[in-house]
Structures are given as structure tokens and as C-alpha cells.
Scaffold this motif. Structure first.
Motif, PDB file in Angstrom:
ATOM      1  N   ALA A   1      -2.098  -2.857  -6.113  1.00  0.00           N
ATOM      2  CA  ALA A   1      -3.340  -2.230  -6.579  1.00  0.00           C
ATOM      3  C   ALA A   1      -4.552  -2.873  -5.918  1.00  0.00           C
ATOM      4  CB  ALA A   1      -3.438  -2.348  -8.101  1.00  0.00           C
ATOM      5  N   ARG A   2      -4.536  -4.194  -5.800  1.00  0.00           N
ATOM      6  CA  ARG A   2      -5.637  -4.883  -5.129  1.00  0.00           C
ATOM      7  C   ARG A   2      -5.699  -4.492  -3.650  1.00  0.00           C
ATOM      8  NH1 ARG A   2      -7.955 -10.114  -6.958  1.00  0.00           N
ATOM      9  NH2 ARG A   2      -7.676 -10.266  -9.220  1.00  0.00           N
ATOM     10  N   ASP A   3      -4.546  -4.357  -3.023  1.00  0.00           N
ATOM     11  CA  ASP A   3      -4.512  -4.021  -1.607  1.00  0.00           C
ATOM     12  C   ASP A   3      -5.030  -2.613  -1.334  1.00  0.00           C
ATOM     13  OD1 ASP A   3      -3.519  -6.485  -0.813  1.00  0.00           O
ATOM     14  OD2 ASP A   3      -1.419  -5.864  -0.975  1.00  0.00           O
ATOM     15  N   ILE A   4      -4.670  -1.653  -2.205  1.00  0.00           N
ATOM     16  CA  ILE A   4      -5.149  -0.295  -1.972  1.00  0.00           C
ATOM     17  C   ILE A   4      -6.662  -0.236  -2.154  1.00  0.00           C
ATOM     18  CG2 ILE A   4      -4.854   0.618  -4.324  1.00  0.00           C
ATOM     19  CD1 ILE A   4      -3.922   2.498  -1.122  1.00  0.00           C
TER      20      ILE A   4
ATOM     21  N   ILE B   1       0.837  -1.199   0.000  1.00  0.00           N
ATOM     22  CA  ILE B   1       0.000   0.000   0.000  1.00  0.00           C
ATOM     23  C   ILE B   1       0.873   1.250   0.000  1.00  0.00           C
ATOM     24  CG2 ILE B   1      -1.584   1.356   1.434  1.00  0.00           C
ATOM     25  CD1 ILE B   1      -3.002  -1.267   2.090  1.00  0.00           C
ATOM     26  N   GLY B   2       2.021   1.187   0.673  1.00  0.00           N
ATOM     27  CA  GLY B   2       2.953   2.308   0.627  1.00  0.00           C
ATOM     28  C   GLY B   2       3.440   2.567  -0.791  1.00  0.00           C
ATOM     29  N   ILE B   3       3.665   1.512  -1.560  1.00  0.00           N
ATOM     30  CA  ILE B   3       4.074   1.664  -2.959  1.00  0.00           C
ATOM     31  C   ILE B   3       2.965   2.348  -3.756  1.00  0.00           C
ATOM     32  CG2 ILE B   3       4.621   0.398  -5.083  1.00  0.00           C
ATOM     33  CD1 ILE B   3       5.964  -1.735  -3.282  1.00  0.00           C
ATOM     34  N   ALA B   4       1.730   1.878  -3.591  1.00  0.00           N
ATOM     35  CA  ALA B   4       0.600   2.479  -4.308  1.00  0.00           C
ATOM     36  C   ALA B   4       0.421   3.936  -3.918  1.00  0.00           C
ATOM     37  CB  ALA B   4      -0.671   1.682  -4.034  1.00  0.00           C
ATOM     38  N   SER B   5       0.582   4.240  -2.640  1.00  0.00           N
ATOM     39  CA  SER B   5       0.425   5.623  -2.170  1.00  0.00           C
ATOM     40  C   SER B   5       1.517   6.522  -2.733  1.00  0.00           C
ATOM     41  CB  SER B   5       0.453   5.663  -0.637  1.00  0.00           C
ATOM     42  OG  SER B   5      -0.617   4.929  -0.091  1.00  0.00           O
ATOM     43  N   PHE B   6       2.743   6.000  -2.810  1.00  0.00           N
ATOM     44  CA  PHE B   6       3.831   6.780  -3.394  1.00  0.00           C
ATOM     45  C   PHE B   6       3.501   7.166  -4.832  1.00  0.00           C
ATOM     46  CE2 PHE B   6       7.486   6.891  -6.213  1.00  0.00           C
ATOM     47  CZ  PHE B   6       8.283   7.858  -5.615  1.00  0.00           C
ATOM     48  N   TYR B   7       3.021   6.217  -5.618  1.00  0.00           N
ATOM     49  CA  TYR B   7       2.732   6.515  -7.015  1.00  0.00           C
ATOM     50  C   TYR B   7       1.569   7.499  -7.157  1.00  0.00           C
ATOM     51  CZ  TYR B   7       6.088   3.163  -8.825  1.00  0.00           C
ATOM     52  OH  TYR B   7       7.249   2.504  -9.158  1.00  0.00           O
ATOM     53  N   HIS B   8       0.629   7.484  -6.200  1.00  0.00           N
ATOM     54  CA  HIS B   8      -0.422   8.503  -6.210  1.00  0.00           C
ATOM     55  C   HIS B   8       0.210   9.891  -6.056  1.00  0.00           C
ATOM     56  CE1 HIS B   8      -4.360  10.375  -5.201  1.00  0.00           C
ATOM     57  NE2 HIS B   8      -3.618  11.107  -4.386  1.00  0.00           N
ATOM     58  N   GLU B   9       1.116  10.029  -5.088  1.00  0.00           N
ATOM     59  CA  GLU B   9       1.773  11.324  -4.888  1.00  0.00           C
ATOM     60  C   GLU B   9       2.678  11.675  -6.065  1.00  0.00           C
ATOM     61  OE1 GLU B   9       0.502  13.054  -2.683  1.00  0.00           O
ATOM     62  OE2 GLU B   9      -0.509  11.404  -1.656  1.00  0.00           O
ATOM     63  N   LEU B  10       3.244  10.665  -6.714  1.00  0.00           N
ATOM     64  CA  LEU B  10       4.037  10.919  -7.922  1.00  0.00           C
ATOM     65  C   LEU B  10       3.157  11.547  -9.005  1.00  0.00           C
ATOM     66  CD1 LEU B  10       6.955  10.343  -9.120  1.00  0.00           C
ATOM     67  CD2 LEU B  10       5.867   8.419 -10.284  1.00  0.00           C
ATOM     68  N   GLY B  11       1.884  11.163  -9.033  1.00  0.00           N
ATOM     69  CA  GLY B  11       0.959  11.784  -9.976  1.00  0.00           C
ATOM     70  C   GLY B  11       0.838  13.274  -9.735  1.00  0.00           C
ATOM     71  N   HIS B  12       0.675  13.658  -8.459  1.00  0.00           N
ATOM     72  CA  HIS B  12       0.620  15.088  -8.130  1.00  0.00           C
ATOM     73  C   HIS B  12       1.928  15.775  -8.518  1.00  0.00           C
ATOM     74  CE1 HIS B  12      -3.199  14.970  -6.059  1.00  0.00           C
ATOM     75  NE2 HIS B  12      -2.785  14.028  -5.231  1.00  0.00           N
ATOM     76  N   MET B  13       3.050  15.117  -8.248  1.00  0.00           N
ATOM     77  CA  MET B  13       4.345  15.691  -8.585  1.00  0.00           C
ATOM     78  C   MET B  13       4.471  15.918 -10.085  1.00  0.00           C
ATOM     79  SD  MET B  13       8.169  14.048  -8.367  1.00  0.00           S
ATOM     80  CE  MET B  13       8.010  13.444 -10.073  1.00  0.00           C
ATOM     81  N   ALA B  14       4.107  14.908 -10.882  1.00  0.00           N
ATOM     82  CA  ALA B  14       4.238  15.024 -12.336  1.00  0.00           C
ATOM     83  C   ALA B  14       3.375  16.148 -12.881  1.00  0.00           C
ATOM     84  CB  ALA B  14       3.871  13.692 -12.993  1.00  0.00           C
ATOM     85  N   ILE B  15       2.142  16.253 -12.396  1.00  0.00           N
ATOM     86  CA  ILE B  15       1.248  17.317 -12.833  1.00  0.00           C
ATOM     87  C   ILE B  15       1.871  18.682 -12.559  1.00  0.00           C
ATOM     88  CG2 ILE B  15      -0.965  18.440 -12.348  1.00  0.00           C
ATOM     89  CD1 ILE B  15      -2.065  15.562 -11.824  1.00  0.00           C
ATOM     90  N   ASP B  16       2.526  18.800 -11.399  1.00  0.00           N
ATOM     91  CA  ASP B  16       3.113  20.068 -10.981  1.00  0.00           C
ATOM     92  C   ASP B  16       4.381  20.395 -11.769  1.00  0.00           C
ATOM     93  OD1 ASP B  16       3.961  22.338  -9.646  1.00  0.00           O
ATOM     94  OD2 ASP B  16       4.512  21.294  -7.807  1.00  0.00           O
ATOM     95  N   ILE B  17       5.392  19.530 -11.706  1.00  0.00           N
ATOM     96  CA  ILE B  17       6.699  19.917 -12.248  1.00  0.00           C
ATOM     97  C   ILE B  17       6.735  19.887 -13.768  1.00  0.00           C
ATOM     98  CG2 ILE B  17       7.832  19.101 -10.153  1.00  0.00           C
ATOM     99  CD1 ILE B  17       8.975  16.769 -11.766  1.00  0.00           C
ATOM    100  N   TYR B  18       5.845  19.118 -14.401  1.00  0.00           N
ATOM    101  CA  TYR B  18       5.793  19.079 -15.859  1.00  0.00           C
ATOM    102  C   TYR B  18       4.654  19.918 -16.428  1.00  0.00           C
ATOM    103  CZ  TYR B  18       8.884  15.032 -15.212  1.00  0.00           C
ATOM    104  OH  TYR B  18       9.909  14.192 -14.857  1.00  0.00           O
ATOM    105  N   ASP B  19       3.898  20.576 -15.562  1.00  0.00           N
ATOM    106  CA  ASP B  19       2.775  21.420 -15.992  1.00  0.00           C
ATOM    107  C   ASP B  19       1.831  20.639 -16.905  1.00  0.00           C
ATOM    108  OD1 ASP B  19       1.217  23.713 -16.149  1.00  0.00           O
ATOM    109  OD2 ASP B  19       2.311  24.487 -17.891  1.00  0.00           O
ATOM    110  N   LEU B  20       1.437  19.443 -16.455  1.00  0.00           N
ATOM    111  CA  LEU B  20       0.585  18.587 -17.275  1.00  0.00           C
ATOM    112  C   LEU B  20      -0.868  19.067 -17.233  1.00  0.00           C
ATOM    113  CD1 LEU B  20       1.883  15.023 -16.273  1.00  0.00           C
ATOM    114  CD2 LEU B  20       2.634  16.485 -18.168  1.00  0.00           C
ATOM    115  N   PRO B  21      -1.558  19.027 -18.359  1.00  0.00           N
ATOM    116  CA  PRO B  21      -2.976  19.384 -18.369  1.00  0.00           C
ATOM    117  C   PRO B  21      -3.813  18.243 -17.774  1.00  0.00           C
ATOM    118  CG  PRO B  21      -2.315  18.674 -20.552  1.00  0.00           C
ATOM    119  CD  PRO B  21      -1.069  18.680 -19.717  1.00  0.00           C
ATOM    120  N   VAL B  22      -4.772  18.579 -16.957  1.00  0.00           N
ATOM    121  CA  VAL B  22      -5.714  17.592 -16.436  1.00  0.00           C
ATOM    122  C   VAL B  22      -7.123  18.122 -16.645  1.00  0.00           C
ATOM    123  CG1 VAL B  22      -4.122  16.658 -14.725  1.00  0.00           C
ATOM    124  CG2 VAL B  22      -5.603  18.548 -14.091  1.00  0.00           C
ATOM    125  N   THR B  23      -8.036  17.225 -16.891  1.00  0.00           N
ATOM    126  CA  THR B  23      -9.411  17.645 -17.175  1.00  0.00           C
ATOM    127  C   THR B  23     -10.396  17.131 -16.136  1.00  0.00           C
ATOM    128  OG1 THR B  23      -9.763  15.723 -18.610  1.00  0.00           O
ATOM    129  CG2 THR B  23      -8.961  17.759 -19.651  1.00  0.00           C
TER     130      THR B  23
END
Length: 286
Positions: free
Chosen positions: A201-204, A147-169
Motif C-alpha cells: 500500500a505504501r509503495d503504490i 505494486i503488482g499485488i496492489a494493482s491486482f486487488y484494484h482490478e479485483l474491485g472491478h471484478m467484484a462490482i461486476d460479477i456480484y452486481d455490487l452497488p457503488v455510490t
């Protein structure tokens, strides 16, 4: 084995599976089929010069019993060190990104957009251990690690959106869940899927269901939260797991973990998710 999905492998999977078709973006309630993706051309992702940035992990002190328990598991299993190295090896980071394992005073993980750092809280790991110990999980600590791995990748999503200025809808929390699923479930360049990541993914999804059941009756304000309700997040992850490989994950529908009317559109949801994230991340991968 820790790995980041190869973009072009995922793109080709999406193209071969769906052609020009797709589904609407994943939503808590339902999905509908669309004849073709939108004809509008999305704003191209901002390219970032490869400045040799890397993720740098530090473990802060722990003082409370909960924080000590979480820190012990994080340091003993090295999961945070392994996945941050995988990100460093795969992403073109414009600067060093601190990844801080910390005593936060609450069960939480977050991306700090002002200080440009990713914080993983010891208490969040401890909560997962407690939740799965109470639910009779045969190995609650290993489940908490995943679950820690899954949670890290969730926060990586926020990071990517921020530092790469990714568009989200959509709502950013939902989009970050999608990136977590993408990293956990998409095949690597050899077409292999990491079984430990699929279990993550199943655990989260299981944890969201347990937390939803334990939460009792919802206050009206819960529907206004930036996060989708826990049970809906559980169904989203379960749908993406099923959609990524319906044959292997057929037990999800057979055991009633996902309503059949949602399951019918999950392959389309997964194809759309992988094509979308592959396109957004491609300029920023090594």
C-alpha cells in the motif's frame, strides 16, 4: 503470507472504533465528520450460488524487452499465483475466472467485463521496475512485485462490482482503490496485518506520487479522467494506511507525507471503508 481479511473481524473493528459515527466517503479534496451513517437501508448484495469457481492463471508469450522483463518477475516471484489462490480459497466465485498475464503494448491492468477475465500486463510491472530504479529504490524489483499485488486487488474491485452486481455510490475507480486498500491493510481473523501488504500500500502511494511529479503540467482534460489524479490517489492510500493504524504509521504525518488536516479524519475514513466493504462482500465469502 497471503491472506484475505475476515469480514467479521473487520466489522467488529469498525464497530468498536466508531459506534454509530463515521465520515463521508473518501474524496480527493477533503472529508467532513458526520454524526451518524445514513438512515437509508442499502440495497442488499446479490447472493451468488457457490458453483466452485476458481481463478485460473495463464502466462502468455512476451516478445518485447519490456514485456519479457515483466513476465520474468511475475513468474519468478509467483505473486500472481499466490494471491489468486487466496481469492479462490476465500471468495464464492460463480464461475472460473481467467487471470491472464499478458503483453498489452502499454503499462496497464484491467478487468474485462465482457469476457469476464482479469488481465495483468507485463508492461505495468516493467514500468514499476523502471520508475523505482530511476528513483533510487534499494530493491526496485521487490517494490514492483508489491505494486503488482496492489494493482491486482484494484482490478479485483472491478471484478467484484461486476460479477456480484455490487452497488457503488462513487466513481468506480475510486471504489476499486478502496477495495485494494481493504485487502492490503485489514487484519485477518487473528487480528494480524500482513507487513508485506502494508508495504504494498505504501509503495503504490509512492508510485502515484512519482508518476504525478513526472507528469508535468496537467491538461484540462486530465480533470475529466475516470481516474482520480495520481497525487490525490497517493494521498488517499496514505490516509487509509495511517487511519488503519495511526500509532504504527505515525511517521506518515511526522514526515509530512499527509497534510495534518486530512490525517485528522483518516481513522474515520478507514472505519467507514472497512464497514462498507465488509458488508458488501460478506454474502460472497466462504
Amino acid at each position: 503470507m497471503v491472506r484475505i481479511p475476515t469480514v467479521w473481524a473487520v466489522v467488529m473493528v469498525g464497530i468498536l472504533a466508531t459506534g454509530c459515527g463515521g465520515t463521508t466517503a473518501p474524496a480527493p479534496s477533503s472529508t467532513t465528520q458526520a454524526e451518524s451513517p445514513t438512515s437509508k437501508t442499502p440495497r442488499p448484495a446479490t447472493k451468488v450460488d457457490d458453483a466452485g469457481g476458481r481463478m485460473v492463471v495463464t502466462y502468455e508469450d512476451a516478445t518485447t524487452p519490456e514485456a519479457k522483463k515483466g513476465r520474468n518477475l511475475m513468474e519468478r516471484t509467483h505473486f500472481l499465483d499466490e494471491i489468486t489462490q487466496a481469492v479462490t480459497d476465500s471468495f464464492r466465485l460463480p464461475f472460473d475466472v481467467p487471470v491472464v498475464a499478458s503483453e498489452c503494448g502499454e503499462a496497464n491492468d484491467y478487468w474485462d467485463g465482457e469476457e469476464k477475465k482479469l488481465v495483468m500486463c507485463y508492461e505495468d510491472v516493467d514500468e514499476s521496475i523502471r520508475v523505482f530504479t530511476e528513483s533510487g529504490d534499494p530493491d526496485p524489483e521487490d517494490t514492483a512485485r508489491r505494486i503488482g499485488i496492489a494493482s491486482f486487488y484494484h482490478e479485483l474491485g472491478h471484478m467484484a462490482i461486476d460479477i456480484y452486481d455490487l452497488p457503488v455510490t462513487g466513481r468506480e475507480e475510486d471504489v476499486a482503490d478502496q477495495l485494494s486498500a481493504y485487502e492490503l491493510l485489514a487484519p485477518d481473523d487473528k487480528g494480524d496485518v500482513d507487513a508485506d501488504y502494508v508495504r504494498a500500500a505504501r509503495d503504490i502511494a509512492r508510485e502515484y506520487t512519482v508518476l504525478s511529479d513526472a507528469g508535468g503540467e496537467l491538461e484540462k482534460e486530465a480533470f475529466a479522467d475516470v481516474h482520480t489524479l495520481d497525487q490525490a490517489r497517493a494521498y488517499n492510500f496514505t490516509c487509509w494506511i495511517y487511519g488503519s493504524d495511526p500509532e504504527t504509521n505515525a511517521d506518515i504525518v511526522k514526515n509530512g507525507l499527509l497534510p495534518e488536516d486530512r490525517a485528522d479524519g483518516c481513522e474515520g475514513e478507514w472505519d467507514q471503508l472497512t464497514r462498507g466493504w465488509s458488508t458488501l462482500l460478506e454474502p460472497h465469502l466462504r
